[in-house]
Design a protein around this motif. Structure first.
Motif, short mmCIF file in Angstrom:
data_model
loop_
_atom_site.label_atom_id
_atom_site.label_comp_id
_atom_site.label_asym_id
_atom_site.label_seq_id
_atom_site.Cartn_x
_atom_site.Cartn_y
_atom_site.Cartn_z
N GLU A 1 23.44 12.32 67.50
CA GLU A 1 23.61 11.00 67.06
C GLU A 1 24.18 10.03 68.10
O GLU A 1 25.16 10.78 69.10
N GLN B 1 20.46 19.52 69.81
CA GLN B 1 19.69 18.81 68.74
C GLN B 1 20.06 19.21 67.36
O GLN B 1 20.19 20.47 67.13
N PRO B 2 20.20 18.16 66.36
CA PRO B 2 19.96 16.85 66.48
C PRO B 2 21.17 16.01 67.12
O PRO B 2 22.23 16.77 67.33
N HIS C 1 31.20 17.25 62.90
CA HIS C 1 30.79 16.49 63.97
C HIS C 1 31.26 17.51 65.34
O HIS C 1 32.55 17.53 65.27
N ARG D 1 20.87 8.65 64.49
CA ARG D 1 20.26 10.12 64.98
C ARG D 1 19.01 9.47 66.04
O ARG D 1 18.38 8.80 65.62
#
Length: 246
Positions: free
Chosen positions: A232, A229-230, A209, A241
């Motif tokens: 969370e 994108q994506p 992440h 998400r």
């Protein structure tokens, strides 16, 4: 949907609340901040566990918003393995292919401070960080800890930008980026390139992440985070998400 449990319990840690103060992001609102007691040890695992609960770092302080009757500040992160750059982000990458970047400890550097001073005075003269000072810079962005890092961007020998970030067990946490405010460099979109570089660095390190801090739907200053994108968002104790940028 993803759900991550903190690495260790944090219920025994001591925290304190600030008194209500004017919100920096939503006009007419008051904000309250929850801080980890500075006397608490930032031992291995504590920072990682608190980051999963939405805490951020500023200098030596770990904090998160804790405002009565308001939950507008949402912690967001990019799952870097699934990151899909947009067409404009791919253009930014190409425009900056001639830059080289280097990761360094988050220690004071006069060259970095000179760039920070120009950036704040040019781009944020109406903000909370104006006027800049050496003490403010040191307190905010320098930290002699193994997880604290600076990524600098150069064109040849010329320093164009610096990004402060932390390396955690489960990702990188972006803290602040400043860059050369001269209009000559506007086309490079150095702020966007900094985020893209952190995504690439997290991928290189095998970390899942990149944490982007807080996102507020109603705040135009934070709208740029929707472009990655994506994305969370922390919903209570679970990371979910977002199905669309909105």
């Amino acid at each position: 949907m993803s759900s991550n449990a903190p690495h260790q319990p944090v219920r025994d840690l001591r925290f304190f609340l600030t008194v209500p103060h004017a919100c920096s992001y939503l006009e007419g609102r008051e904000a309250t901040t929850l801080f980890l007691d500075p006397q608490e040890s930032h031992s291995e695992g504590v920072y990682d566990a608190l980051a999963l609960l939405g805490f951020r770092r500023s200098g030596r302080h770990l904090y998160r918003p804790h405002c009565e009757g308001c939950s507008a500040c949402l912690s967001v992160r990019i799952p870097v393995a699934d990151f899909a750059p947009s067409r404009s982000q791919r253009r930014v990458r190409r425009r900056n292919a001639d830059l080289r970047w280097q990761v360094r400890p988050a220690l004071y550097d006069p060259e970095h401070y000179a760039l920070y001073d120009r950036y704040i005075r040019t781009r944020h003269a109406d903000g909370d960080m104006y006027p800049p000072s050496h003490e403010q810079y040191r307190t905010f962005l320098t930290l002699d800890e193994p997880y604290a890092r600076l990524m600098e961007f150069r064109l040849g020998h010329q320093l164009l930008g610096v990004t402060a970030f932390d390396r955690l067990d489960h990702g990188l946490s972006a803290i602040y980026t400043f860059f050369d405010p001269d209009p000559t460099w506007n086309r490079r979109s150095l702020g966007t390139f900094a985020v893209l570089s952190l995504v690439a660095y997290a991928q290189h390190l095998g970390l899942p992440h990149l944490y982007l801090g807080y996102w507020i739907r109603e705040c135009r200053k934070m709208a740029y985070k929707e472009a990655y994108q994506p994305l969370e968002v922390l919903d209570g104790r679970h990371w979910r998400r977002l199905l669309t940028a909105g």
